[in-house]
Design a protein around this motif. Sequence first.
Motif, PDB file in Angstrom:
ATOM      1  N   PRO A  65       0.802  -1.239   0.000  1.00  0.00           N
ATOM      2  CA  PRO A  65       0.000   0.000   0.000  1.00  0.00           C
ATOM      3  C   PRO A  65       0.827   1.277   0.000  1.00  0.00           C
ATOM      4  O   PRO A  65       0.424   2.272  -0.597  1.00  0.00           O
ATOM      5  N   GLY A  66       1.998   1.273   0.643  1.00  0.00           N
ATOM      6  CA  GLY A  66       2.786   2.498   0.760  1.00  0.00           C
ATOM      7  C   GLY A  66       3.609   2.842  -0.461  1.00  0.00           C
ATOM      8  O   GLY A  66       4.233   3.912  -0.505  1.00  0.00           O
ATOM      9  N   LEU A  67       3.601   1.966  -1.472  1.00  0.00           N
ATOM     10  CA  LEU A  67       4.341   2.241  -2.708  1.00  0.00           C
ATOM     11  C   LEU A  67       3.389   2.719  -3.793  1.00  0.00           C
ATOM     12  O   LEU A  67       2.185   2.479  -3.737  1.00  0.00           O
ATOM     13  N   ASP A 124       5.645   1.455  -8.909  1.00  0.00           N
ATOM     14  CA  ASP A 124       6.642   0.730  -8.122  1.00  0.00           C
ATOM     15  C   ASP A 124       6.159  -0.681  -7.795  1.00  0.00           C
ATOM     16  O   ASP A 124       6.958  -1.628  -7.738  1.00  0.00           O
ATOM     17  N   ASN A 125       4.860  -0.827  -7.563  1.00  0.00           N
ATOM     18  CA  ASN A 125       4.307  -2.150  -7.298  1.00  0.00           C
ATOM     19  C   ASN A 125       4.387  -3.046  -8.530  1.00  0.00           C
ATOM     20  O   ASN A 125       4.716  -4.234  -8.435  1.00  0.00           O
ATOM     21  N   ILE A 126       4.098  -2.483  -9.690  1.00  0.00           N
ATOM     22  CA  ILE A 126       4.090  -3.275 -10.917  1.00  0.00           C
ATOM     23  C   ILE A 126       5.473  -3.845 -11.220  1.00  0.00           C
ATOM     24  O   ILE A 126       5.611  -5.003 -11.626  1.00  0.00           O
ATOM     25  N   PHE A 127       6.517  -3.047 -10.999  1.00  0.00           N
ATOM     26  CA  PHE A 127       7.874  -3.470 -11.379  1.00  0.00           C
ATOM     27  C   PHE A 127       8.745  -3.830 -10.172  1.00  0.00           C
ATOM     28  O   PHE A 127       9.966  -3.907 -10.298  1.00  0.00           O
ATOM     29  N   LEU A 128       8.112  -4.057  -9.019  1.00  0.00           N
ATOM     30  CA  LEU A 128       8.865  -4.338  -7.806  1.00  0.00           C
ATOM     31  C   LEU A 128       9.795  -5.547  -7.980  1.00  0.00           C
ATOM     32  O   LEU A 128       9.357  -6.629  -8.375  1.00  0.00           O
ATOM     33  N   HIS A 182      -2.550   2.751  -1.639  1.00  0.00           N
ATOM     34  CA  HIS A 182      -3.559   2.852  -0.583  1.00  0.00           C
ATOM     35  C   HIS A 182      -4.614   3.918  -0.878  1.00  0.00           C
ATOM     36  O   HIS A 182      -5.647   3.974  -0.206  1.00  0.00           O
ATOM     37  N   HIS A 183      -4.376   4.745  -1.891  1.00  0.00           N
ATOM     38  CA  HIS A 183      -5.379   5.732  -2.291  1.00  0.00           C
ATOM     39  C   HIS A 183      -6.373   5.165  -3.302  1.00  0.00           C
ATOM     40  O   HIS A 183      -7.370   5.817  -3.621  1.00  0.00           O
ATOM     41  N   LEU A 184      -6.121   3.963  -3.823  1.00  0.00           N
ATOM     42  CA  LEU A 184      -6.968   3.379  -4.860  1.00  0.00           C
ATOM     43  C   LEU A 184      -8.156   2.638  -4.258  1.00  0.00           C
ATOM     44  O   LEU A 184      -8.093   2.125  -3.136  1.00  0.00           O
TER      45      LEU A 184
END
Length: 516
Positions: free
Chosen positions: A91-93, A97-101, A139-141
């Motif tokens: 959530p904090g990313l 950044d989540n997609i390519f983590l 986390h805003h989604l």
Amino acid sequence: MALLALEKVSKRFPGVRALNEVSLQVEAGEIHALLGENGAGKSTLMKILCGIHQPDSGEILIDGTPQHFSSYRRACAAGVGIVFQEFSLIPGLSVVDNIFLGREPRNRLGLIRHGVMLKQANALFERLDIDIDPQIHVHHLSVADQQFVEIAKALSLNARVLVLDEPTAPLTPTEVERLFTIMRQLREQGVAMVFISHHMEEIFEICDRVTVLRDGEYVTTLEVADTDAGALVELMVGRRVDNIFPDHHSHADSDDIVLEARIRMAGRKHTDYIQLARGEILGFAGLVGSGRTEMALAMIGAQPVTERQMQLEGHKVTLKSPADALKRGIGLLPENRKQQGLILPFTCADNITLNHLKHFQTRPPFISRRREREAVEALMDRVRVKAPGSDTVVGTLSGGNQQKVVIARWLERGCRVLIFDEPTRGIDVGAKSEIYALMKTLTAQGISIVMISSELPEITGLCDRVLVFNHGHVVAALSGDEIEAGTIMTHATRQISLDNPTGSTDESVATLERAS
């Protein structure tokens, strides 16, 4: 030749045979449903496909070529992606950044190429025809947009095989249709999809073929157009289930009011009135976001309110917190049982007695494990928890049995009012039938139930009365023949005045009181 083939896959865990020579073939550009009760082996088979578990025997073929996925990363590299039932996002990313983590593109100096990531993320969302800012934090989604980010993450791996495990569970009907539009687009692009869902209507709307598993074994594969819901349920459970709802015999005593509540939610102008009779199942219906869960949380002191007047069995009570509600005999089965209702690494016994350990103390701080075990086993038998024993880790149980463990906890506390929030979400047809029968058994014993559900068949099939929510307020109280899907949706979707949602405030409260 099938794009994906799993041939005679077997898997055994300590004491449990999870899969026994199960086969599955999925063509390119096909949406293939994988159907079965909780515990049938669906998730285990998909985890083997994605390299999370290793099979004891059998093989995986992509384009006819045998594959061995020793890890999830190797499965991804071979073009297999999965959207898990529980999100794997941080959530904090940010979205990008989540997609390519863990696999961010870098330059010769080892620095992350943020511009390249943004360009690729925007291309993914354009391919899916969705509008999400890649730089916004997750986390805003909304839950729906998080689901679409999970799909984009899988496709960023150049996935040719996509597993969707209960993807519609957290979505509204509008969001489900949006997801199905994306799935149809992916089908046209040649992606092979395995779709897991407990909602039969979804299988018939979106899928081409369906494979049924039962007790870890392959049953059959059928063209969706050549079967019906009744036949599929019979294949899943091994018996004919003509009606999953028990006979609609009401145990409600309208002259014996257990709970009355006058609540004005924070930021609202008007007071809503709730009344619950002994042995009654009272439905809270309405669209997601209509205020159903917020009202239930307000009733137990877990939601900020401007006004809250509560009476239990004719006595005025003050409920400032869920602990106060529990002391008064009100228990909540939360919407997310895994995060809010259970401690998954604990045993059934630990979860059931968690809120009432003093009851089993011989002398503080010592607990009689014999007394605790006897009480827990009696409760598990009462609610029909299927588990090897009370010392079974609750995280290893199916969704339906986990739900029964939560129910057993509140019965152990002697709760007389139970609030069920989406009680059958993520639960298969057979387990749903058991939960419904248990609810009816509880009401016959004088326990009163408030049921919040997004599934109209549950509302119409179980409830004695229904309160319909719209824009945070109760806009209709229905009973008898009025409890009908079309009537409920008419009230749930109609335009209302937020200044006066149900007409004159005094008149509306009086009307709801009379209807109650």
